[in-house]
Scaffold this motif. Structure first.
Motif, mmCIF file in Angstrom:
data_model
loop_
_atom_site.group_PDB
_atom_site.id
_atom_site.type_symbol
_atom_site.label_atom_id
_atom_site.label_comp_id
_atom_site.label_asym_id
_atom_site.label_seq_id
_atom_site.Cartn_x
_atom_site.Cartn_y
_atom_site.Cartn_z
ATOM 1 N N GLU A 21 22.423 -45.217 91.392
ATOM 2 C CA GLU A 21 23.805 -44.835 91.650
ATOM 3 C C GLU A 21 23.870 -43.339 91.943
ATOM 4 O OE1 GLU A 21 27.529 -46.725 89.768
ATOM 5 O OE2 GLU A 21 27.174 -44.910 88.597
ATOM 6 N N VAL A 22 24.248 -43.003 93.154
ATOM 7 C CA VAL A 22 24.356 -41.610 93.586
ATOM 8 C C VAL A 22 25.833 -41.242 93.594
ATOM 9 C CG1 VAL A 22 23.858 -39.957 95.419
ATOM 10 C CG2 VAL A 22 22.264 -41.823 94.961
ATOM 11 N N GLU A 23 26.195 -40.187 92.868
ATOM 12 C CA GLU A 23 27.600 -39.830 92.703
ATOM 13 C C GLU A 23 27.881 -38.408 93.169
ATOM 14 O OE1 GLU A 23 28.766 -40.316 88.657
ATOM 15 O OE2 GLU A 23 28.710 -42.507 88.705
ATOM 16 N N ASP A 24 29.173 -38.172 93.464
ATOM 17 C CA ASP A 24 29.672 -36.820 93.697
ATOM 18 C C ASP A 24 28.873 -36.120 94.810
ATOM 19 O OD1 ASP A 24 31.488 -34.782 93.110
ATOM 20 O OD2 ASP A 24 30.142 -33.831 91.668
ATOM 21 N N VAL A 25 28.737 -36.813 95.951
ATOM 22 C CA VAL A 25 27.930 -36.299 97.058
ATOM 23 C C VAL A 25 28.767 -35.343 97.904
ATOM 24 C CG1 VAL A 25 26.710 -36.913 99.191
ATOM 25 C CG2 VAL A 25 26.435 -38.316 97.126
ATOM 26 N N ARG A 26 28.168 -34.204 98.224
ATOM 27 C CA ARG A 26 28.773 -33.238 99.138
ATOM 28 C C ARG A 26 27.797 -32.951 100.262
ATOM 29 N NH1 ARG A 26 30.925 -32.200 94.176
ATOM 30 N NH2 ARG A 26 33.101 -31.471 94.090
ATOM 31 N N LEU A 27 28.308 -33.009 101.496
ATOM 32 C CA LEU A 27 27.475 -32.742 102.665
ATOM 33 C C LEU A 27 28.097 -31.641 103.503
ATOM 34 C CD1 LEU A 27 26.735 -36.366 103.970
ATOM 35 C CD2 LEU A 27 25.362 -35.026 102.359
ATOM 36 N N THR A 28 27.241 -30.778 104.048
ATOM 37 C CA THR A 28 27.640 -29.814 105.065
ATOM 38 C C THR A 28 26.869 -30.146 106.332
ATOM 39 O OG1 THR A 28 28.051 -28.083 103.422
ATOM 40 C CG2 THR A 28 27.763 -27.382 105.707
ATOM 41 N N VAL A 29 27.599 -30.321 107.431
ATOM 42 C CA VAL A 29 26.985 -30.765 108.682
ATOM 43 C C VAL A 29 27.237 -29.722 109.759
ATOM 44 C CG1 VAL A 29 26.751 -32.689 110.293
ATOM 45 C CG2 VAL A 29 27.576 -33.123 107.967
ATOM 46 N N LYS A 30 26.175 -29.385 110.496
ATOM 47 C CA LYS A 30 26.276 -28.415 111.591
ATOM 48 C C LYS A 30 25.509 -28.963 112.782
ATOM 49 C CE LYS A 30 25.525 -23.533 112.771
ATOM 50 N NZ LYS A 30 26.884 -23.394 113.303
ATOM 51 N N ASP A 31 26.181 -28.964 113.947
ATOM 52 C CA ASP A 31 25.576 -29.494 115.173
ATOM 53 C C ASP A 31 25.010 -30.892 114.963
ATOM 54 O OD1 ASP A 31 26.172 -27.129 116.532
ATOM 55 O OD2 ASP A 31 24.270 -26.193 115.911
ATOM 56 N N GLY A 32 25.705 -31.688 114.143
ATOM 57 C CA GLY A 32 25.317 -33.069 113.922
ATOM 58 C C GLY A 32 24.282 -33.296 112.847
ATOM 59 N N VAL B 44 29.353 -39.005 118.405
ATOM 60 C CA VAL B 44 28.344 -38.421 119.287
ATOM 61 C C VAL B 44 27.354 -37.653 118.400
ATOM 62 C CG1 VAL B 44 27.942 -36.792 121.168
ATOM 63 C CG2 VAL B 44 29.954 -38.306 121.206
ATOM 64 N N VAL B 45 26.075 -37.877 118.600
ATOM 65 C CA VAL B 45 25.044 -37.485 117.639
ATOM 66 C C VAL B 45 25.141 -36.035 117.189
ATOM 67 C CG1 VAL B 45 22.553 -37.179 117.329
ATOM 68 C CG2 VAL B 45 23.422 -39.272 118.362
ATOM 69 N N ASP B 46 25.265 -35.091 118.115
ATOM 70 C CA ASP B 46 25.200 -33.678 117.737
ATOM 71 C C ASP B 46 26.577 -33.051 117.548
ATOM 72 O OD1 ASP B 46 26.037 -33.705 120.335
ATOM 73 O OD2 ASP B 46 24.512 -32.324 121.096
ATOM 74 N N SER B 47 27.633 -33.875 117.412
ATOM 75 C CA SER B 47 28.993 -33.338 117.424
ATOM 76 C C SER B 47 29.604 -33.125 116.047
ATOM 77 C CB SER B 47 29.910 -34.293 118.206
ATOM 78 O OG SER B 47 30.133 -35.495 117.484
ATOM 79 N N VAL B 48 29.005 -33.656 114.997
ATOM 80 C CA VAL B 48 29.635 -33.620 113.679
ATOM 81 C C VAL B 48 29.560 -32.214 113.103
ATOM 82 C CG1 VAL B 48 29.754 -34.700 111.409
ATOM 83 C CG2 VAL B 48 28.910 -36.016 113.368
ATOM 84 N N GLU B 49 30.707 -31.709 112.635
ATOM 85 C CA GLU B 49 30.792 -30.353 112.087
ATOM 86 C C GLU B 49 31.710 -30.347 110.871
ATOM 87 O OE1 GLU B 49 29.491 -27.396 113.143
ATOM 88 O OE2 GLU B 49 28.539 -28.051 115.008
ATOM 89 N N GLY B 50 31.269 -29.668 109.803
ATOM 90 C CA GLY B 50 32.168 -29.456 108.675
ATOM 91 C C GLY B 50 31.591 -29.901 107.351
ATOM 92 N N GLU B 51 32.486 -30.071 106.380
ATOM 93 C CA GLU B 51 32.092 -30.420 105.020
ATOM 94 C C GLU B 51 32.879 -31.643 104.574
ATOM 95 O OE1 GLU B 51 33.009 -26.961 102.741
ATOM 96 O OE2 GLU B 51 31.284 -25.816 103.485
ATOM 97 N N ILE B 52 32.238 -32.450 103.719
ATOM 98 C CA ILE B 52 32.925 -33.627 103.187
ATOM 99 C C ILE B 52 32.422 -33.912 101.779
ATOM 100 C CG2 ILE B 52 31.259 -35.210 104.288
ATOM 101 C CD1 ILE B 52 33.702 -37.180 104.618
#
Length: 364
Positions: free
Chosen positions: A246-257, A226-234
């Protein structure tokens, strides 16, 4: 001709796109895939279908690539427009088969990120047609360039490619159904592991078992959050090829999608360019779980890597419409970029129940 090439061609027209007499079939491939193109023409002739071949290479970032496209992009200073003649060809085709067969997998690396971003936006209608048309399949023909990227000799890479493709796909479908059913009925998914704790709602969304009908090889089960539901870090511990880099070692923080923080250990500027393509590019469009047991190593080719047993991937950008429920919003974007995570030290939970731990499903 290697008999496995003929077997691949047969699988493509019988299993993947199910060609019928009188069908018009467009093949997109470059000259390196001549053997597979020839085998496909023979198969299509046997079935009374009519083939047309466009000599280029499929590229999810810009639509088409290759040396001619590199020359075009480097010399084009104006705004890009959607090529209506190509759109018309694809719209009128009963089936489309795209073949990756690059002789240089970094052919667009010296084209500016801004140019590739503008080209991707202009090619969005092209990608819409390919996404929405039922009889479409992308596949691979082994070349020295792809073998080198995978760290293999060409004969070794050929064995790997055909080992992943020439499988009993009816048996694969049966194996993957357990996970598909669980994802289809789940309301929430949680992924945990090193530097990772991310949740998303799956309520009202659909799960799809990829058994090689749109990508060949198949071997994953995927859905959309669900579009606005993603929360957290990966943390994505495997590299991805994005716009020729080549994109390496990616870290994302997601809030409210929405992705609110990001970093990459290599080519962060490429990741930044993709995320800024449009509003939907900063959201998550797919959750996929790899299940192809014939893919047992990382090859820097997402057609295979995203199906590797014991991995998960999230895609930033476009959600596939067939994973979106009737009363749910589809994340729209000109891009769809998969980012891959090894789950050998992690968990997948659905509605609080562990379904996979350290890369192994609980029912296996």
């Amino acid at each position: 001709m290697d008999d496995r090439v003929r077997q691949q061609a047969t699988k493509l027209v019988e299993w993947c796109v199910e060609v019928e007499p009188g069908d018009t079939v467009t093949i997109i491939a470059n000259e390196a895939a001549k053997e597979l193109v020839t085998a496909l023409h023979a198969e299509l002739g046997d079935r009374g279908a009519e083939p047309v071949t466009v000599y280029a290479t499929m590229d999810v970032s810009v639509g088409l690539s290759g040396e001619p496209m590199r020359a075009f992009l480097q010399h084009h200073d104006d705004e890009f427009t959607s090529p209506s003649h190509l759109l018309a060809l694809l719209e009128e085709s009963d089936a489309v088969i795209g073949i990756r067969s690059d002789t240089n997998t970094n052919v667009l690396s010296d084209v500016s990120e801004e140019t590739k971003q503008r080209r991707a936006e202009a090619m969005a209608p092209f990608m819409d047609v390919l996404t929405e048309k039922e009889q479409v399949c992308g596949t691979q023909h082994p070349t020295q360039a792809w073998a080198q990227r995978a760290g293999m000799s060409l004969p070794e890479y050929e064995d790997f490619v055909y080992g992943a493709m020439l499988r009993d796909w009816a048996a694969v479908e049966e194996k993957q159904e357990s996970l598909r059913e669980r994802l289809e009925s789940a309301s929430e998914a949680r992924i945990t592991g090193p530097e990772t704790d991310i949740t998303m709602s799956l309520d009202g969304m659909h799960a799809v078992s990829d058994i090689g009908e749109r990508n060949f090889p198949g071997g994953e089960v995927f859905t959309a959050p669900v579009v606005d539901s993603v929360e957290g870090e990966i943390w994505f511990d495997k590299p991805s090829m994005v716009q020729g880099h080549e994109v390496e070692d990616v870290r994302l923080t997601v809030k409210d999608g929405t992705i609110v923080e990001y970093s990459a250990g290599k080519n962060e500027e490429t990741l930044e360019s993709v995320l800024s393509t449009d509003e939907g590019a900063s959201r998550i469009g797919e959750l996929g779980v790899g299940m192809n047991e014939g893919i047992d190593r990382f090859t820097r080719n997402m057609l295979f890597d995203e199906k590797m047993d014991g991995t998960v991937h999230l895609a930033i950008g476009r959600a596939y419409h067939w994973t979106v429920g009737e009363d749910r919003e589809q994340n729209q974007s000109a891009v769809h970029v998969d980012l891959l995570k090894d789950m050998s030290e992690g968990r997948i939970e659905l509605d609080g129940e562990v379904v996979q731990e350290d890369g192994e499903f609980v029912w296996e």
